[in-house]
Design a protein around this motif. Structure first.
Motif, PDB file in Angstrom:
ATOM      1  N   VAL A   1      17.826  -1.386   1.834  1.00  0.00           N
ATOM      2  CA  VAL A   1      17.694  -1.961   0.503  1.00  0.00           C
ATOM      3  C   VAL A   1      16.398  -2.764   0.454  1.00  0.00           C
ATOM      4  N   GLY A   2      15.600  -2.477  -0.545  1.00  0.00           N
ATOM      5  CA  GLY A   2      14.376  -3.229  -0.758  1.00  0.00           C
ATOM      6  C   GLY A   2      14.553  -4.141  -1.959  1.00  0.00           C
ATOM      7  N   ILE A   3      14.128  -5.379  -1.818  1.00  0.00           N
ATOM      8  CA  ILE A   3      14.232  -6.329  -2.929  1.00  0.00           C
ATOM      9  C   ILE A   3      12.830  -6.690  -3.392  1.00  0.00           C
ATOM     10  N   GLU A   4      12.548  -6.373  -4.626  1.00  0.00           N
ATOM     11  CA  GLU A   4      11.290  -6.749  -5.258  1.00  0.00           C
ATOM     12  C   GLU A   4      11.520  -8.099  -5.924  1.00  0.00           C
ATOM     13  N   VAL A   5      10.656  -9.062  -5.640  1.00  0.00           N
ATOM     14  CA  VAL A   5      10.818 -10.423  -6.147  1.00  0.00           C
ATOM     15  C   VAL A   5       9.710 -10.749  -7.137  1.00  0.00           C
TER      16      VAL A   5
ATOM     17  N   ALA B   1      14.991   0.623 -20.921  1.00  0.00           N
ATOM     18  CA  ALA B   1      15.950   1.724 -20.761  1.00  0.00           C
ATOM     19  C   ALA B   1      15.704   2.502 -19.475  1.00  0.00           C
ATOM     20  N   THR B   2      14.453   2.641 -19.089  1.00  0.00           N
ATOM     21  CA  THR B   2      14.160   3.379 -17.864  1.00  0.00           C
ATOM     22  C   THR B   2      13.575   2.437 -16.821  1.00  0.00           C
ATOM     23  N   HIS B   3      14.194   2.461 -15.669  1.00  0.00           N
ATOM     24  CA  HIS B   3      13.717   1.708 -14.510  1.00  0.00           C
ATOM     25  C   HIS B   3      14.364   2.317 -13.278  1.00  0.00           C
TER      26      HIS B   3
ATOM     27  N   ASP C   1       7.175  -5.674 -16.625  1.00  0.00           N
ATOM     28  CA  ASP C   1       6.160  -5.297 -15.639  1.00  0.00           C
ATOM     29  C   ASP C   1       6.798  -4.580 -14.459  1.00  0.00           C
ATOM     30  N   LYS C   2       7.820  -5.166 -13.874  1.00  0.00           N
ATOM     31  CA  LYS C   2       8.443  -4.581 -12.682  1.00  0.00           C
ATOM     32  C   LYS C   2       9.181  -3.283 -12.986  1.00  0.00           C
ATOM     33  N   CYS C   3       9.805  -3.192 -14.160  1.00  0.00           N
ATOM     34  CA  CYS C   3      10.533  -1.968 -14.511  1.00  0.00           C
ATOM     35  C   CYS C   3       9.580  -0.805 -14.779  1.00  0.00           C
ATOM     36  N   GLY C   4       8.322  -1.106 -15.007  1.00  0.00           N
ATOM     37  CA  GLY C   4       7.336  -0.063 -15.235  1.00  0.00           C
ATOM     38  C   GLY C   4       6.742   0.496 -13.954  1.00  0.00           C
ATOM     39  N   LYS C   5       7.162  -0.008 -12.802  1.00  0.00           N
ATOM     40  CA  LYS C   5       6.613   0.428 -11.523  1.00  0.00           C
ATOM     41  C   LYS C   5       7.622   1.266 -10.750  1.00  0.00           C
ATOM     42  N   LYS C   6       7.098   2.085  -9.854  1.00  0.00           N
ATOM     43  CA  LYS C   6       7.936   2.895  -8.970  1.00  0.00           C
ATOM     44  C   LYS C   6       7.806   2.329  -7.559  1.00  0.00           C
TER      45      LYS C   6
ATOM     46  N   ASP D   1       0.819  -1.214   0.000  1.00  0.00           N
ATOM     47  CA  ASP D   1       0.000   0.000   0.000  1.00  0.00           C
ATOM     48  C   ASP D   1       0.854   1.266   0.000  1.00  0.00           C
ATOM     49  N   LYS D   2       2.120   1.115   0.453  1.00  0.00           N
ATOM     50  CA  LYS D   2       3.050   2.250   0.451  1.00  0.00           C
ATOM     51  C   LYS D   2       4.029   2.156  -0.713  1.00  0.00           C
ATOM     52  N   LYS D   3       3.756   1.230  -1.653  1.00  0.00           N
ATOM     53  CA  LYS D   3       4.598   0.989  -2.840  1.00  0.00           C
ATOM     54  C   LYS D   3       6.018   0.535  -2.481  1.00  0.00           C
ATOM     55  N   GLU D   4       6.148  -0.164  -1.348  1.00  0.00           N
ATOM     56  CA  GLU D   4       7.453  -0.667  -0.934  1.00  0.00           C
ATOM     57  C   GLU D   4       7.753  -1.993  -1.629  1.00  0.00           C
ATOM     58  N   PRO D   5       9.036  -2.284  -1.838  1.00  0.00           N
ATOM     59  CA  PRO D   5       9.428  -3.591  -2.385  1.00  0.00           C
ATOM     60  C   PRO D   5       9.068  -4.706  -1.402  1.00  0.00           C
TER      61      PRO D   5
END
Length: 174
Positions: free
Chosen positions: A51-55, A147-149, A108-113, A36-40
């Protein structure tokens, strides 16, 4: 929290822990990220920073993903030694199937903040029984990192087959 949510969070932490161990990084688990806070997915302290790791997990296809999660959550338990028949059927080109799944996860993941950490890493775990060093090398060669992430690091991980040592392997791709 549902069985599926608990299993998902446990899986994400386990994958992140394995990545850190494989990379020989000294990190202390802080907490599970808050979507809900857009955390990894998993948040660690290492070298004075957060460091946050998105899996993400890539499967040959959605049917394989559904089967694995049904088994993991006990929705469709297996008896000891039982093998569940594949819903995928005969795979024409498993290397291409998993490569496409990894590419989809990457895009998908590279398109998120992400927020709430000093640095965010992405770990795409390949859940593909037919993987070996050669097929993973082919996948890495054909992957296109957007290219952008917002990731400081991007990894592709998998478990090597027994004849290649059976170890968890991490390949940094960006």
């Amino acid at each position: 929290m549902s069985n599926r949510e608990a299993a998902k969070k446990g899986h994400e932490k386990a994958v992140a822990d394995q990545l850190l161990e494989t990379e020989k990084l000294d990190a202390t688990f802080e907490r599970v990220g808050d979507p809900d806070k857009k955390e990894p997915d998993a948040i660690y302290q290492t070298e004075g920073r957060t460091v946050g790791i998105e899996v993400a997990t890539a499967y040959y296809d959605e049917a394989d993903a559904q089967d694995e999660w049904e088994i993991a959550t006990g929705e469709f338990p297996l008896a000891p030694g039982e093998i569940r028949p594949s819903s995928t059927g005969i795979m024409g080109n498993p290397d291409q199937m998993i490569r496409e799944a990894v590419q989809e996860e990457l895009e998908d993941k590279c398109g998120k903040k992400y927020a709430g950490v000093d640095e965010t890493w992405l770990c795409i775990n390949m859940f593909a029984a037919l993987n070996d060093a050669e097929s993973v090398a082919g996948c890495l060669k054909e992957l296109e990192v957007p290219a952008t992430h917002n990731f400081a690091r991007i990894y592709l991980t998998y478990t090597a087959p027994e004849h290649e040592g059976g170890k968890y392997i991490a390949k940094r791709i960006a």
